[in-house]
Design an enzyme around this catalytic site. Structure first.
Site, PDB file in Angstrom:
ATOM      1  N   LYS A  52       0.843  -1.197   0.000  1.00 51.67           N
ATOM      2  CA  LYS A  52       0.000   0.000   0.000  1.00 51.67           C
ATOM      3  C   LYS A  52       0.878   1.248   0.000  1.00 51.67           C
ATOM      4  O   LYS A  52       0.614   2.217  -0.720  1.00 51.67           O
ATOM      5  CB  LYS A  52      -0.927  -0.005   1.232  1.00 51.67           C
ATOM      6  CG  LYS A  52      -2.035  -1.038   1.110  1.00 51.67           C
ATOM      7  CD  LYS A  52      -2.794  -1.284   2.406  1.00 51.67           C
ATOM      8  CE  LYS A  52      -3.762  -2.457   2.230  1.00 51.67           C
ATOM      9  NZ  LYS A  52      -4.409  -2.886   3.456  1.00 51.67           N
ATOM     10  N   GLN A  96      -4.667  -1.936   9.904  1.00 53.46           N
ATOM     11  CA  GLN A  96      -4.534  -3.222   9.217  1.00 53.46           C
ATOM     12  C   GLN A  96      -5.041  -4.359  10.115  1.00 53.46           C
ATOM     13  O   GLN A  96      -4.643  -4.466  11.268  1.00 53.46           O
ATOM     14  CB  GLN A  96      -3.054  -3.445   8.843  1.00 53.46           C
ATOM     15  CG  GLN A  96      -2.789  -4.703   8.045  1.00 53.46           C
ATOM     16  CD  GLN A  96      -3.407  -4.673   6.647  1.00 53.46           C
ATOM     17  OE1 GLN A  96      -3.335  -3.673   5.944  1.00 53.46           O
ATOM     18  NE2 GLN A  96      -4.017  -5.775   6.239  1.00 53.46           N
ATOM     19  N   ASP A 119     -11.057   2.309   4.485  1.00 58.32           N
ATOM     20  CA  ASP A 119     -11.271   0.869   4.288  1.00 58.32           C
ATOM     21  C   ASP A 119     -12.764   0.561   4.146  1.00 58.32           C
ATOM     22  O   ASP A 119     -13.127  -0.540   3.730  1.00 58.32           O
ATOM     23  CB  ASP A 119     -10.728   0.085   5.499  1.00 58.32           C
ATOM     24  CG  ASP A 119      -9.449  -0.677   5.174  1.00 58.32           C
ATOM     25  OD1 ASP A 119      -9.153  -0.854   3.975  1.00 58.32           O
ATOM     26  OD2 ASP A 119      -8.755  -1.104   6.113  1.00 58.32           O
TER      27      ASP A 119
END
Ligand code: NAP
Length: 294
Positions: A52, A96, A119
């Site tokens: 990312k 994450q 997200d």
């Protein structure tokens, strides 16, 4: 059969994003800024986060990784989330997953400001998506929609069968395929581990989206002629034919299913590469207040 090339499409989209960021900068706008919070040293999470970060750099976005010890308390992590929520320099951030066992993931997800939840896991973004309001869409389902769009695959009135009902893939993609929109307007069936006679459903699917986490589970006899098959699964298996010592496979037996499908995503190179570009797109949207306005 046409192979859906996620690698090519994701490269095209990265170029589009890079051009857009360049334009924002030229007009004196703020460079979109993404932060990834990584708790502990899970190797898979390390890899995802570093991909990312690389992608952000490639398109000219600002990115940071906050590395936190695996033994951080939930309270401390909530403070970090709040710090990111308050920081006007940060447009969007992700925590994450998975998190260490002593931390309640849902608590952390719900602590993220929905306006910075790139997200798309916060219940407010999920809820807005379900009722068709602008929302940050979670990355993998958004990537699937983008592939359907770029390949101009017809969806209206089709039978769409989704295998899997996870919060990150199955449920959101099923909802998106149900929306009065393109891609969408399909008649959706969602199957899971308690579904009886799974094959009876899959054989009816004009569009079959597979997110089960079961390696090469879907075989040709389960698939209708000319179906569109989207394989979300990722499985790493040992191989003595590759330099890395492993190869990737999906939830679909590609060789035999591709003989019957009209379109199919391979693994690797199908849905996987689209996930990061969806995150980049959400971060630009956040920096431009496109979802929630000023
Ligand atoms: P997950 O949370 O493990 O969910 C799997 C789903 O499949 C569950 O709903 C489960 O049913 C269902 N299932 C399992 N076995 C089944 C069976 N025999 N028959 C019918 N349904 C069955 O998985 P996920 O997070 O959605 O991920 C799915 C796969 O996609 C994994 O391989 C993962 O690595 C991959 N993935 C890829 C990306 C990408 O970017 N390409 C992103 C996310 C995930 P129950 O609900 O009844 O348990």
């Amino acid at each position: 059969m046409e192979r859906i090339d996620g690698k090519k499409i994701s490269a095209q989209i990265k170029e589009e994003i890079a051009r857009e960021i360049e334009q924002i900068k030229q007009q004196g706008g703020k460079t979109p800024h993404l932060v990834a919070v990584l708790v502990g040293d899970d190797p898979a999470s390390e890899t995802y986060v570093s991909h990312k970060e690389k992608a952000c750099n490639k398109v000219g976005m600002e990115s940071e990784v906050w590395r936190l010890n695996a033994d951080i308390s939930q309270e401390e992590l909530l403070k970090k989330v709040d710090q990111l929520n308050q920081d006007p320099q940060v447009d969007g951030f992700i925590v994450q997953l998975p998190l260490p066992d002593h931390i309640d993931e849902q608590k952390i997800i719900e602590a993220i400001d929905p306006k910075k939840d790139v997200d798309g896991f916060h219940p407010i973004n999920m809820g807005r998506m379900v009722i068709g309001l602008p929302a940050y869409l979670s990355a993998t389902p958004a990537g699937i929609l983008e592939l359907l769009k770029r390949y101009e695959i017809e969806t209206e009135g089709k039978n769409c069968v989704v295998l899997g009902r996870s919060n990150i893939v199955g449920k959101p993609i099923a909802n998106l395929m149900l929306q009065k929109a393109y891609p969408g307007n399909t008649t959706v069936t969602v199957c899971h581990s308690r579904t009886q006679n799974l094959q009876a459903y899959t054989q009816q699917a004009d569009i079959l989206i597979v997110a089960m986490g079961k390696r090469e589970f879907v075989t040709a006899d389960m698939v209708k002629d000319n179906a569109v098959v989207i394989d979300v699964g990722i499985h790493r298996i040992p191989s003595d034919k590759t330099k890395s010592g492993w190869k990737l496979r999906g939830d679909v037996k590609f060789d035999e299913v591709s003989e019957k499908a009209s379109f199919i995503t391979p693994v690797p190179g199908g849905v996987g590469p689209m996930t990061i570009v969806s995150l980049l797109k959400n971060t630009i949207a956040a920096s431009q207040n496109r979802i929630y306005g000023e």
